[in-house]
Design an enzyme around this catalytic site. Structure first.
Site, PDB file in Angstrom:
ATOM      1  N   ASN A 124       0.716  -1.312  -0.126  1.00  0.00           N
ATOM      2  CA  ASN A 124       0.200   0.201  -0.102  1.00  0.00           C
ATOM      3  C   ASN A 124       0.909   1.079   0.363  1.00  0.00           C
ATOM      4  O   ASN A 124       2.058   1.438   0.364  1.00  0.00           O
ATOM      5  CB  ASN A 124      -0.953  -0.775   1.332  1.00  0.00           C
ATOM      6  CG  ASN A 124      -1.766  -1.096   0.788  1.00  0.00           C
ATOM      7  OD1 ASN A 124      -2.961  -1.497   0.575  1.00  0.00           O
ATOM      8  ND2 ASN A 124      -3.327  -1.199   2.028  1.00  0.00           N
ATOM      9  N   LEU A 125       0.461   2.288  -0.339  1.00  0.00           N
ATOM     10  CA  LEU A 125       0.857   3.312  -0.522  1.00  0.00           C
ATOM     11  C   LEU A 125       1.112   4.149   0.392  1.00  0.00           C
ATOM     12  O   LEU A 125       2.332   4.667   0.879  1.00  0.00           O
ATOM     13  CB  LEU A 125      -0.075   4.467  -1.446  1.00  0.00           C
ATOM     14  CG  LEU A 125       0.677   6.175  -1.732  1.00  0.00           C
ATOM     15  CD1 LEU A 125       1.950   6.050  -1.768  1.00  0.00           C
ATOM     16  CD2 LEU A 125      -1.168   6.983  -1.995  1.00  0.00           C
ATOM     17  N   LYS A 126       0.855   4.015   1.683  1.00  0.00           N
ATOM     18  CA  LYS A 126       1.223   4.626   3.388  1.00  0.00           C
ATOM     19  C   LYS A 126       2.139   3.589   4.144  1.00  0.00           C
ATOM     20  O   LYS A 126       3.173   4.359   3.970  1.00  0.00           O
ATOM     21  CB  LYS A 126       0.087   4.565   3.928  1.00  0.00           C
ATOM     22  CG  LYS A 126      -0.547   2.691   4.493  1.00  0.00           C
ATOM     23  CD  LYS A 126      -1.579   3.308   5.630  1.00  0.00           C
ATOM     24  CE  LYS A 126      -1.742   1.846   6.146  1.00  0.00           C
ATOM     25  NZ  LYS A 126      -2.889   1.540   6.918  1.00  0.00           N
ATOM     26  N   GLY A 127       2.145   2.369   3.657  1.00  0.00           N
ATOM     27  CA  GLY A 127       4.239   1.456   3.380  1.00  0.00           C
ATOM     28  C   GLY A 127       4.536   1.253   5.173  1.00  0.00           C
ATOM     29  O   GLY A 127       2.462   1.058   5.885  1.00  0.00           O
TER      30      GLY A 127
END
Length: 244
Positions: A124-127
């Site tokens: 996911n983008l948030k990592g």
């Protein structure tokens, strides 16, 4: 050669604390059984510092004591990172220059595993821990199939997306479920692809032994603490090397 013992109150005293559950009700005999087990595990002397009945027929123990065993750090075998860590910018540039297309990654938790925290942290983008996940990389197309995905469904999606790499997350370990599921997935992908066309198979989870990749039929295992940057760097390193 470095010989060490655990450190508790003083250097080399060997003091450790461990916990376990025995299938017996809590009484003095149960505490004696816990101490007997601790002794057979190499704790001498040992003491029960906590005991609590769990249900009708189990007791949870915390035992404190000094181990008699020594550890030789020169005999410790670990899997060293054999690829360079790349920044997102460096990874994107390598993909664009060498592959000349977007790199496709499909990820899932297979079997009955419903714990998506690990796969989401990588994809996911948030990592995770301040690092962006693979969705942040412009040159990587990410398909996150989520939890409880069957192996046949994962293979079909990987083929449909023309995946370059498949990420499998396994957190549930009861009765070695993570090992059985991984072996099943490896066998299915080997059957579905020619040897030189199979996508990279990468497995992650907190209970995996990183040295078991070959035994489980996968390309790489990432254990507890792996970062999105490490996973991305490995994928880029392997696929860029394959395309040379």
């Amino acid at each position: 050669m470095a010989i060490i013992r655990p450190y508790g109150d003083a250097t080399g005293d060997g003091m450790v604390q461990l916990s376990f559950t025995l299938p017996v009700p809590h009484d003095k005999r149960a505490e004696g059984a816990a101490l007997q087990l601790a002794g057979k595990m190499g704790l001498s002397p040992a003491m029960v510092v906590h005991a609590q009945q769990m249900g009708e027929s189990h007791t949870f123990f915390i035992v404190y004591g000094s181990v008699t065993h020594l550890v030789d750090t020169d005999q410790v075998v670990v899997v060293e990172r054999d690829f360079p860590l790349l920044s997102p910018k460096e990874a994107n540039l390598a993909i664009r220059r060498k592959l000349r297309r977007r790199l496709v990654v499909v990820g899932a938790c297979i079997g009955t595993d419903a714990h998506t925290v690990g796969i989401d942290a990588i994809l996911n983008l948030k990592g995770y821990a301040g690092e962006k996940g693979l969705e942040y990389y412009r040159e990587i197309k990410v398909i996150n199939m989520g939890a409880q995905v069957s192996v046949p469904s994962l293979v079909r999606r990987a083929r449909a997306e023309k995946a370059d790499a498949v990420l499998i997350s396994q957190v549930v370990t009861q009765r070695d479920a993570h090992l059985h599921n991984t072996l099943e997935a490896a066998a299915a992908f080997n059957e579905a692809y020619p040897p030189d066309r199979r996508p990279l198979l990468i497995v992650g989870g907190p209970r995996f032994d990183e040295s078991m990749a070959s035994e489980l039929g996968v390309d790489r295992i990432f254990a507890r603490g792996a970062s999105p940057g490490e996973v991305a760097s490995y994928i880029v390193h392997r696929l860029v090397a394959r395309e040379r």
